[in-house]
Scaffold this motif. Structure first.
Motif, PDB file in Angstrom:
ATOM      1  N   ARG A 168      -0.773   5.506  -1.846  1.00  0.00           N
ATOM      2  CA  ARG A 168      -0.383   4.139  -2.264  1.00  0.00           C
ATOM      3  C   ARG A 168       0.570   4.172  -3.195  1.00  0.00           C
ATOM      4  O   ARG A 168       0.266   5.345  -4.263  1.00  0.00           O
TER       5      ARG A 168
ATOM      6  N   ASP B  83      -6.217   2.222  -7.905  1.00  0.00           N
ATOM      7  CA  ASP B  83      -4.856   1.493  -7.551  1.00  0.00           C
ATOM      8  C   ASP B  83      -4.812   0.742  -8.898  1.00  0.00           C
ATOM      9  O   ASP B  83      -3.348   0.462  -9.165  1.00  0.00           O
TER      10      ASP B  83
ATOM     11  N   ASP C 298      -5.083  -5.253  -1.219  1.00  0.00           N
ATOM     12  CA  ASP C 298      -3.770  -4.678  -0.781  1.00  0.00           C
ATOM     13  C   ASP C 298      -3.046  -4.370  -2.374  1.00  0.00           C
ATOM     14  O   ASP C 298      -3.038  -5.393  -3.062  1.00  0.00           O
TER      15      ASP C 298
ATOM     16  N   ASN D 142       0.830  -1.419   0.060  1.00  0.00           N
ATOM     17  CA  ASN D 142       0.123   0.169   0.009  1.00  0.00           C
ATOM     18  C   ASN D 142       0.889   1.327  -0.174  1.00  0.00           C
ATOM     19  O   ASN D 142       1.347   1.610  -1.064  1.00  0.00           O
ATOM     20  N   ASP D 143       0.765   2.216   1.070  1.00  0.00           N
ATOM     21  CA  ASP D 143       1.507   3.230   0.998  1.00  0.00           C
ATOM     22  C   ASP D 143       3.071   3.052   1.361  1.00  0.00           C
ATOM     23  O   ASP D 143       4.074   3.936   1.273  1.00  0.00           O
TER      24      ASP D 143
END
Length: 255
Positions: free
Chosen positions: A234, A125, A95, A78-79
């Motif tokens: 992200r 994403d 994720d 993620n981040d």
């Protein structure tokens, strides 16, 4: 030190690259909700062992790191942008997982990374992952004899700018050969025609790292390794090892 490789040496690097590609493919195919990052690391370690290769990541300890790296993969979720430690984190639905993986086979290195989403993917994403992949191939396309290191960075950064994505500050690709990290540094932003001229036999790793939110700032986790986006956006990371040849860029870590 900048190494210029001959054809036989490039083929040796392709063998190492094949190990890397095989492992990354196996990890992506195996990744599922409820699996831990350690589970993925075990897959990478198994592929290395079966190939007679070793990890350049495991126990790697550069001057800036507080401890040796404890895994065979970098697993960033993620981040987390890059250098994530493969720990007991359990993969959740949606994720974004970036895996960076390397191999040393018969004294030659291969290095590659890919990002994938487990379970249900948010549209933003999915776009982030695809645009970062496109930036990698734009950089590869620019890696031709007569072009410069700056041309690679320019091609990568244009995709970040056009799509308002953050381009990780101060990080980029690198030369690779008998060592994992060598000269030259390959930045993910640059000016056309600037920097080192590219020549046949140069082998480099190109690796864009993009962040949602339009900023490239970052911070370190307490582990001293994991680089995380400051604002929580992200991130995605794609990388290939390529050789510059008379016939154009040759991807050595292709599946």
């Amino acid at each position: 030190m900048i190494e210029i490789k001959n054809g036989q040496q490039i083929e040796k690097m392709r063998e190492a690259g094949h190990v890397v590609a095989t492992a990354l493919q196996a990890m992506e195919q195996a990744a599922e909700i409820g699996m831990t990052l350690r589970d993925l690391d075990a897959i990478g370690a198994r592929v290395l062992k079966e190939a007679g290769a070793i990890s350049p990541f495991l126990n790697y300890h550069p001057d800036w790191a507080p401890t040796p790296f404890p895994g065979s993969i970098c697993a960033s979720v993620n981040d987390a942008i890059v250098h994530g430690i493969p720990n007991n984190y359990t993969i959740q639905d949606g994720d974004v997982i970036s895996i960076d993986f390397g191999a040393v086979l018969n004294g030659w290195c291969g290095d590659s990374a890919r990002t994938f989403i487990v379970g249900n993917a948010a549209p933003e994403d999915t776009a982030l992952v695809e645009l970062t992949r496109q930036a990698l191939y734009a950089g590869i396309e620019a890696a031709k004899i007569g072009n410069t290191i700056g041309d690679i960075g320019y091609a990568i950064n244009q995709i970040a700018k056009k799509n308002k994505l953050g381009n990780l500050n101060d990080h980029g690709g690198h030369g690779i050969g008998t060592e994992m990290h060598m000269d030259p540094f390959v930045p993910n932003e640059g000016r056309r025609g600037k920097g080192m001229k590219l020549q046949a036999g140069l082998v480099i790793a190109i690796e864009p790292m993009f962040i949602l939110g339009g900023r490239g700032d970052y911070m370190y986790d307490d582990d001293g390794w994991t680089i995380r986006s400051t604002r929580g956006g992200r991130a995605a990371h794609w990388e290939h090892t390529i050789a510059i040849t008379e016939n154009g860029p040759d991807i050595l870590t292709a599946v």
